[in-house]
Design a protein around this motif. Structure first.
Motif, PDB file in Angstrom:
ATOM      1  N   HIS A 185      20.105  30.142  12.356  1.00  0.00           N
ATOM      2  CA  HIS A 185      20.592  28.770  12.179  1.00  0.00           C
ATOM      3  C   HIS A 185      22.117  28.711  12.105  1.00  0.00           C
ATOM      4  O   HIS A 185      22.710  27.652  12.270  1.00  0.00           O
ATOM      5  N   TYR A 240      20.245  35.328  10.780  1.00  0.00           N
ATOM      6  CA  TYR A 240      20.613  33.942  10.460  1.00  0.00           C
ATOM      7  C   TYR A 240      20.714  33.130  11.758  1.00  0.00           C
ATOM      8  O   TYR A 240      21.804  32.772  12.201  1.00  0.00           O
ATOM      9  N   GLY A 298       9.739  25.710  12.531  1.00  0.00           N
ATOM     10  CA  GLY A 298      10.864  25.683  11.617  1.00  0.00           C
ATOM     11  C   GLY A 298      11.063  24.298  11.017  1.00  0.00           C
ATOM     12  O   GLY A 298      10.500  23.293  11.481  1.00  0.00           O
ATOM     13  N   LEU A 299      11.912  24.268   9.968  1.00  0.00           N
ATOM     14  CA  LEU A 299      12.152  23.002   9.280  1.00  0.00           C
ATOM     15  C   LEU A 299      12.772  21.979  10.231  1.00  0.00           C
ATOM     16  O   LEU A 299      12.366  20.807  10.262  1.00  0.00           O
ATOM     17  N   ARG A 300      13.722  22.395  11.029  1.00  0.00           N
ATOM     18  CA  ARG A 300      14.392  21.454  11.929  1.00  0.00           C
ATOM     19  C   ARG A 300      13.429  20.947  12.995  1.00  0.00           C
ATOM     20  O   ARG A 300      13.469  19.769  13.377  1.00  0.00           O
ATOM     21  N   ALA A 347      18.630  18.824   7.274  1.00  0.00           N
ATOM     22  CA  ALA A 347      17.841  19.986   7.671  1.00  0.00           C
ATOM     23  C   ALA A 347      18.676  21.267   7.682  1.00  0.00           C
ATOM     24  O   ALA A 347      18.293  22.281   7.087  1.00  0.00           O
ATOM     25  N   ARG A 348      19.814  21.228   8.385  1.00  0.00           N
ATOM     26  CA  ARG A 348      20.645  22.433   8.448  1.00  0.00           C
ATOM     27  C   ARG A 348      21.173  22.845   7.077  1.00  0.00           C
ATOM     28  O   ARG A 348      21.135  24.037   6.723  1.00  0.00           O
ATOM     29  N   ALA A 367      18.717  27.643   1.685  1.00  0.00           N
ATOM     30  CA  ALA A 367      17.590  28.570   1.551  1.00  0.00           C
ATOM     31  C   ALA A 367      18.019  29.990   1.921  1.00  0.00           C
ATOM     32  O   ALA A 367      17.660  30.966   1.244  1.00  0.00           O
ATOM     33  N   ALA A 368      18.800  30.125   3.015  1.00  0.00           N
ATOM     34  CA  ALA A 368      19.265  31.454   3.426  1.00  0.00           C
ATOM     35  C   ALA A 368      20.192  32.061   2.381  1.00  0.00           C
ATOM     36  O   ALA A 368      20.099  33.260   2.075  1.00  0.00           O
ATOM     37  N   GLN A 406      18.395  24.567   5.264  1.00  0.00           N
ATOM     38  CA  GLN A 406      18.195  25.927   5.750  1.00  0.00           C
ATOM     39  C   GLN A 406      19.297  26.861   5.278  1.00  0.00           C
ATOM     40  O   GLN A 406      19.041  28.013   4.905  1.00  0.00           O
ATOM     41  N   ASP A 447      19.353  15.914  10.845  1.00  0.00           N
ATOM     42  CA  ASP A 447      19.399  17.343  11.154  1.00  0.00           C
ATOM     43  C   ASP A 447      20.708  17.966  10.670  1.00  0.00           C
ATOM     44  O   ASP A 447      20.718  19.057  10.087  1.00  0.00           O
TER      45      ASP A 447
END
Length: 685
Positions: A615, A613, A6-8, A71-72, A78-79, A75, A67
């Motif tokens: 994240h 989801y 994952g990205l994180r 990062a979050r 993106a979601a 994400q 993060d």
């Protein structure tokens, strides 16, 4: 391998590698400095350890900031973009969490706005092209809803695709995609379908008629069934029916009256015949004996007349029940008369409602008024409707010459109307169980026609069930329920309000509500919503949440009655709830008392949200509503129906999301939800 990270995780590995590389370079630098300068190594080691720890700590701190702020939010953006790409959501993306990403969040909203504009343009184009179709649809719906006969269209496996208002009144709480056999005894229907199939094989396409009972057995329906074929292949059938219960009862009663009359006539007739034979066989019979025989003849004849009158009275009651008697306004009858006979005719007084055949009564009074006018000796005609207890007397007043009973009888002896065939005016009076007579008044004369009074009809708004047909129901899939596609299932999304949070410690349900989702549509007309008497005190702390107190549940049904009705409402459906384990615990605890088992498949929107989801930190109903742009009315929040409606909207969007990530069957959705079961305790609801 990088595709599985994952990205994180990748950002964490990057900062970890940066910290480790910096520490290694720092150590090499200190070692090289010590090698050139010489001297004690303790200072270099201490400096290296302190610098290394500081570097690692700095990298971890920066990594955590990165993060949280990069990062979050990336994400989440993106979601949100993926969700809007799959689902039509009007609400803008929340830019606050991505405030440190510069123009990225505004760019995402720009993409969302452009996508929304494109969808809106497409919707307008589709709406323009289907305007004529919608007009035809509206006419079809209005016609179907107001048909006097019940109409149901079903698939070959008896799932309901269409029903109208009359069918709803005759069969009960029908619903799309629900089995027709849950409301109608299946054996007569199955036999009729078999006969229809056999006739179709012989090239005959006529409807098959049959008599069937409702599932409860309290009504009998006269029905006819016809096939629905597409390109020569049968895909369903049309069932048209009406209530034949009273007709059957009246038919049975008339048969009984006929048999009663035969029995009543047979003995006196035989006795009279025997007495005549005895008198004729002895012409020289003594006077006393002859008087005795004639007295017996008169007794038998009186008994025969009495029994015939009894049968006639019962026959009159039976035929009156069969005459169609809606509630009719008196001024509607008077308006029809004044339009037909405008000269010298007026009406007075207020509106009264009468149980009668309005056309028959109008024709009857019109015939009488024409007869009264015919010789020119009468005038000043006035119509009135006068309430008298349980009756309303229609009175026709006039001045001039009186009218005899013989004249009235001649007018009543003529056929009532060409539309009624040979049915006479006298027959109409007998059908209404009344009589017509003339009598003098202080100012002239009047005719009196008493009829049964009726309550004013209650005017209801438009049909509250707008979703009463769906011809695109998916075909029933073979295999187990777990293998069926999510889109082809029926759902009941429900919620409960309770006295507390501990069912095992005596807390009870005080309200339960649910609504159905069929073929991706929320059927807002097929709603279950009721208060429940918990049989115990409702704490003030619970009332503060849902607003239900002891006074509101006093006298309402208990969980046994409500639970059985709710179980029937959920038949054949997948249950859906937000934090379903909580609501299901209350239902499961009552299975022994209900004598029923809630063994339906269950989906939880909390667990599905955690799977879709991972994240996200918040899976509350408010958070999901915000994500999908679902509006939560504050007045209806924490009511069973309000929360069920919000959950249904959220779940409808989730179905599209699950399809997009490759979760297509019920079994796959339940497996994904079960994977997240361990996360449930760490979430807030």
């Amino acid at each position: 391998m990088h595709e599985r990270l994952g990205l994180r995780v990748r950002f964490a590995l990057f900062f970890g590698a940066l910290a480790l590389g910096g520490t290694v370079l720092l150590g090499l630098g200190l070692w090289f400095g010590h090698a050139r300068a010489g001297g004690p190594a303790d200072g270099y080691v201490i400096a290296g350890v302190l610098a290394g720890c500081g570097l690692l700590g700095l990298a971890a701190w920066v990594g955590l900031l990165f993060d949280s702020n990069v990062a979050r939010p990336i994400q989440a953006l993106a979601a949100d973009l993926q969700t809007r790409a799959r689902v039509d959501i009007a609400a803008d993306i929340d830019e606050a969490p991505a405030r440190y990403l510069g123009a990225l969040a505004p760019a995402a909203n720009a993409i969302h706005d452009a996508l929304a504009a494109t969808r809106e343009a497409q919707a307008r184009a589709i709406a323009d092209r289907t305007a004529a179709l919608n007009r035809e649809k509206a006419m079809f719906e209005a016609l179907l809803r107001d048909l006097a006969e019940g109409v149901v269209v079903a698939t070959l496996d008896h799932r309901i695709m269409l029903y109208n208002r009359a069918a709803l009144g005759l069969l009960g709480d029908l619903g799309l995609d629900r089995p027709l056999t849950a409301f109608l005894r299946s054996e007569p229907l199955t036999h009729a379908l078999d006969r229809m199939g056999a006739r179709a094989a012989r090239g005959e396409a006529e409807a098959e008629r049959f008599l069937a009972a409702t599932d409860s057995g309290d009504r009998f329906l006269m029905a006819r069934v016809s096939p629905v074929a597409v390109e020569g292949q049968r895909v369903g059938y049309v069932l048209i029916f009406h209530d034949a219960t009273e007709d059957l009862e009246a038919h049975a009663e008339l048969d009984h009256l006929f048999n009663t009359m035969l029995e009543a006539v047979r003995r006196p007739t035989a006795a009279i015949g025997a007495l005549f034979d005895a008198i004729e066989s002895d012409p020289d019979m003594a006077g006393a004996m002859r008087s005795t025989f004639f007295a017996q003849l008169r007794s038998e004849q009186a008994m025969l007349v009495d029994r015939m009158n009894q049968v006639a009275d019962r026959y009159g009651v039976a035929t009156t029940r069969r005459w169609p008697m809606p509630a009719v306004a008196s001024d509607d009858i008077f308006d029809a008369l004044t339009a037909r006979l405008p000269e010298d005719l007026r009406f007075e007084g207020g509106r009264q409602f009468i149980r009668c055949d309005g056309f028959a009564i109008s024709e009857l009074l019109g015939r009488v008024i024409e007869g009264l006018r015919a010789d020119g000796q009468r005038g000043g005609f006035v119509l009135r409707a006068v309430p008298e207890g349980r009756e309303v007397c229609l009175e026709l007043h006039w001045t001039g010459a009186p009218v005899s009973d013989g004249q009235i009888d001649r007018w009543l002896a003529a056929p009532l109307s060409a539309g009624y065939g040979e049915y006479l005016g006298r027959d109409a009076l007998e059908g209404h169980g009344t009589e017509l007579w003339a009598e003098p008044t202080e100012t002239g004369h009047r005719l009196v026609l008493p009829l049964v009074a009726a309550a004013a009809p209650v005017l209801t708004p438009a049909d509250p069930r707008p979703e009463f047909y769906d011809f695109s129901l998916p075909r029933a899939a073979a295999g187990t329920l777990a293998d069926r596609p999510l889109a082809g299932l029926g759902y009941v999304v429900f919620d409960t309000e309770t006295t507390g949070l501990a069912p095992r410690q005596g807390d009870e349900i005080v309200q339960i509500a649910g609504l159905r989702i069929v073929n991706g549509r929320i059927l807002r007309g097929e709603v279950f919503n009721t208060l429940v008497n918990p049989g115990r005190h409702i704490p003030a702390s619970s009332t503060a949440v849902h607003g239900i107190d002891d006074a509101m549940v006093r006298g309402v049904p208990d969980i046994v009655s409500v639970g059985r009705r709710f179980h029937a409402f959920c038949e054949g459906s997948v249950l859906v709830a937000h934090n379903a384990a909580f609501d299901m615990a209350f239902l499961k605890m009552k299975e022994d008392r209900l004598g029923l088992c809630f063994d339906h498949p269950v989906l939880c929107t909390v667990l599905l949200s955690a799977a879709l989801y991972p994240h996200a930190e918040d899976h509350t109903l408010d958070a999901l509503a915000c994500r999908f742009g679902v509006r939560l009315d504050p007045e209806h929040r924490h009511t069973a129906l309000g929360d069920a409606q919000a959950t249904a909207e959220v779940f409808r969007h989730m179905l599209d999301e699950l399809q997009a990530v490759g979760v297509r069957t019920l079994g796959e959705a339940m497996a994904r939800a079960n994977e997240m079961h361990g996360i449930r305790r760490a979430q807030t609801y």
